[in-house]
Design a protein around this motif. Sequence first.
Motif, PDB file in Angstrom:
ATOM      1  N   SER A   4      10.945   1.093  -4.590  1.00 36.91           N
ATOM      2  CA  SER A   4       9.606   1.573  -3.450  1.00 36.91           C
ATOM      3  C   SER A   4       8.234   1.555  -3.634  1.00 36.91           C
ATOM      4  CB  SER A   4       9.500   2.807  -3.047  1.00 36.91           C
ATOM      5  OG  SER A   4       9.190   3.391  -4.547  1.00 36.91           O
ATOM      6  N   MET A   5       7.378   1.137  -3.263  1.00 37.26           N
ATOM      7  CA  MET A   5       6.428   0.676  -3.953  1.00 37.26           C
ATOM      8  C   MET A   5       5.725   1.691  -4.821  1.00 37.26           C
ATOM      9  SD  MET A   5       5.070  -1.824  -1.938  1.00 37.26           S
ATOM     10  CE  MET A   5       3.175  -1.913  -2.048  1.00 37.26           C
ATOM     11  N   ASP A   6       6.132   2.953  -4.983  1.00 35.71           N
ATOM     12  CA  ASP A   6       5.623   3.709  -5.948  1.00 35.71           C
ATOM     13  C   ASP A   6       5.963   3.695  -7.309  1.00 35.71           C
ATOM     14  OD1 ASP A   6       4.392   5.037  -4.009  1.00 35.71           O
ATOM     15  OD2 ASP A   6       6.106   7.151  -3.694  1.00 35.71           O
ATOM     16  N   ASP A   7       7.461   2.425  -6.576  1.00 37.12           N
ATOM     17  CA  ASP A   7       7.632   2.008  -8.528  1.00 37.12           C
ATOM     18  C   ASP A   7       6.908   1.086  -8.892  1.00 37.12           C
ATOM     19  OD1 ASP A   7       9.976   4.241  -8.447  1.00 37.12           O
ATOM     20  OD2 ASP A   7      11.630   2.648  -6.838  1.00 37.12           O
ATOM     21  N   LEU A   8       6.011   0.429  -8.454  1.00 39.24           N
ATOM     22  CA  LEU A   8       5.462  -0.866  -9.084  1.00 39.24           C
ATOM     23  C   LEU A   8       4.015  -0.475  -8.514  1.00 39.24           C
ATOM     24  CD1 LEU A   8       6.541  -3.214  -5.511  1.00 39.24           C
ATOM     25  CD2 LEU A   8       7.904  -3.301  -8.250  1.00 39.24           C
ATOM     26  N   GLU A   9       3.270   0.407  -7.830  1.00 39.32           N
ATOM     27  CA  GLU A   9       2.047   0.729  -8.348  1.00 39.32           C
ATOM     28  C   GLU A   9       1.531   2.230  -8.372  1.00 39.32           C
ATOM     29  OE1 GLU A   9       0.027  -1.870  -5.383  1.00 39.32           O
ATOM     30  OE2 GLU A   9       0.566  -0.011  -3.432  1.00 39.32           O
ATOM     31  N   LEU A  10       0.533   2.851  -8.451  1.00 37.19           N
ATOM     32  CA  LEU A  10       0.184   4.228  -8.667  1.00 37.19           C
ATOM     33  C   LEU A  10      -0.907   4.080  -8.294  1.00 37.19           C
ATOM     34  CD1 LEU A  10       1.994   5.061 -12.086  1.00 37.19           C
ATOM     35  CD2 LEU A  10       2.690   5.652  -9.082  1.00 37.19           C
ATOM     36  N   GLN A  11      -0.968   5.830  -8.288  1.00 36.51           N
ATOM     37  CA  GLN A  11      -2.811   5.704  -7.285  1.00 36.51           C
ATOM     38  C   GLN A  11      -3.507   5.574  -8.545  1.00 36.51           C
ATOM     39  OE1 GLN A  11      -3.950   9.390  -6.031  1.00 36.51           O
ATOM     40  NE2 GLN A  11      -4.220   8.805  -3.776  1.00 36.51           N
ATOM     41  N   CYS A  12      -4.699   4.923  -8.728  1.00 36.01           N
ATOM     42  CA  CYS A  12      -5.127   4.935  -9.814  1.00 36.01           C
ATOM     43  C   CYS A  12      -6.100   6.449 -10.242  1.00 36.01           C
ATOM     44  CB  CYS A  12      -6.597   4.295  -9.753  1.00 36.01           C
ATOM     45  SG  CYS A  12      -7.467   3.949 -11.473  1.00 36.01           S
ATOM     46  N   TRP A  13      -5.969   7.307 -11.596  1.00 36.80           N
ATOM     47  CA  TRP A  13      -6.232   8.591 -11.760  1.00 36.80           C
ATOM     48  C   TRP A  13      -7.732   8.581 -11.980  1.00 36.80           C
ATOM     49  CZ3 TRP A  13      -2.421   5.543 -14.323  1.00 36.80           C
ATOM     50  CH2 TRP A  13      -2.959   4.333 -15.164  1.00 36.80           C
ATOM     51  N   GLY A  35     -11.013  -1.930  -9.007  1.00 36.45           N
ATOM     52  CA  GLY A  35     -11.478  -1.094  -7.604  1.00 36.45           C
ATOM     53  C   GLY A  35     -10.514  -1.839  -6.290  1.00 36.45           C
ATOM     54  N   THR A  36      -9.349  -1.833  -6.884  1.00 41.51           N
ATOM     55  CA  THR A  36      -8.128  -1.414  -5.628  1.00 41.51           C
ATOM     56  C   THR A  36      -7.438  -0.121  -5.241  1.00 41.51           C
ATOM     57  OG1 THR A  36      -6.562  -1.760  -8.175  1.00 41.51           O
ATOM     58  CG2 THR A  36      -7.154  -3.873  -6.665  1.00 41.51           C
ATOM     59  N   GLY A  37      -7.946   0.984  -6.284  1.00 41.13           N
ATOM     60  CA  GLY A  37      -7.570   1.988  -5.960  1.00 41.13           C
ATOM     61  C   GLY A  37      -5.851   2.339  -7.218  1.00 41.13           C
ATOM     62  N   VAL A  38      -5.281   1.563  -7.254  1.00 38.92           N
ATOM     63  CA  VAL A  38      -4.051   1.207  -7.658  1.00 38.92           C
ATOM     64  C   VAL A  38      -3.600   0.584  -8.212  1.00 38.92           C
ATOM     65  CG1 VAL A  38      -2.893   1.610  -5.495  1.00 38.92           C
ATOM     66  CG2 VAL A  38      -3.415  -0.181  -6.349  1.00 38.92           C
ATOM     67  N   VAL A  39      -3.240   1.306  -9.816  1.00 40.73           N
ATOM     68  CA  VAL A  39      -2.610   0.909 -10.772  1.00 40.73           C
ATOM     69  C   VAL A  39      -1.510   0.385 -10.974  1.00 40.73           C
ATOM     70  CG1 VAL A  39      -4.954   1.265 -12.279  1.00 40.73           C
ATOM     71  CG2 VAL A  39      -1.975   2.692 -11.714  1.00 40.73           C
ATOM     72  N   LEU A  43       7.236  -1.883 -14.107  1.00 42.28           N
ATOM     73  CA  LEU A  43       8.356  -2.364 -13.015  1.00 42.28           C
ATOM     74  C   LEU A  43       6.983  -3.034 -12.782  1.00 42.28           C
ATOM     75  CD1 LEU A  43      11.369  -3.121 -12.001  1.00 42.28           C
ATOM     76  CD2 LEU A  43      10.619  -0.937 -10.745  1.00 42.28           C
ATOM     77  N   GLY A  44       6.057  -3.062 -12.131  1.00 40.89           N
ATOM     78  CA  GLY A  44       5.275  -3.697 -10.891  1.00 40.89           C
ATOM     79  C   GLY A  44       4.651  -5.058 -11.763  1.00 40.89           C
ATOM     80  N   GLN A  45       4.568  -4.749 -12.886  1.00 41.25           N
ATOM     81  CA  GLN A  45       3.160  -5.823 -13.830  1.00 41.25           C
ATOM     82  C   GLN A  45       4.805  -6.950 -13.792  1.00 41.25           C
ATOM     83  OE1 GLN A  45       1.529  -4.693 -17.440  1.00 41.25           O
ATOM     84  NE2 GLN A  45       0.704  -2.972 -16.028  1.00 41.25           N
TER      85      GLN A  45
END
Length: 60
Positions: A4-13, A35-39, A43-45
Motif C-alpha cells: 500500500s502507499m503507506d508502505d512506500l511513503e509516510l507523511q512528513c513529521w 516540500g513534497t509533504g511525504v518521505v 521499502l519506498g526507496q
Amino acid sequence: MQISMDDLELQCWDCKGTGKVESDEGRVPCDKCNGTGVVLTALGQTLLAFMQKHLNHGGL
Ligand SMILES: [Zn+2]
C-alpha cells in the motif's frame, strides 16, 4: 504480496504533510521532504531505486 502507499511513503513529521515549515523568513519548503509533504520509507526507496535502475536501462 500487497503493497500500500503507506508502505512506500509516510507523511512528513517535520511539516505534518504540508510541505512547508515555519522559519524566521516565514513559511519555506520543508527540508526533510523537499516540500513534497511525504518521505519515502526504506521499502519506498528500494522500489524507487529498482524502478530507476531499470528505467535507465530501458527495461520497463
Ligand atoms: Zn516535510
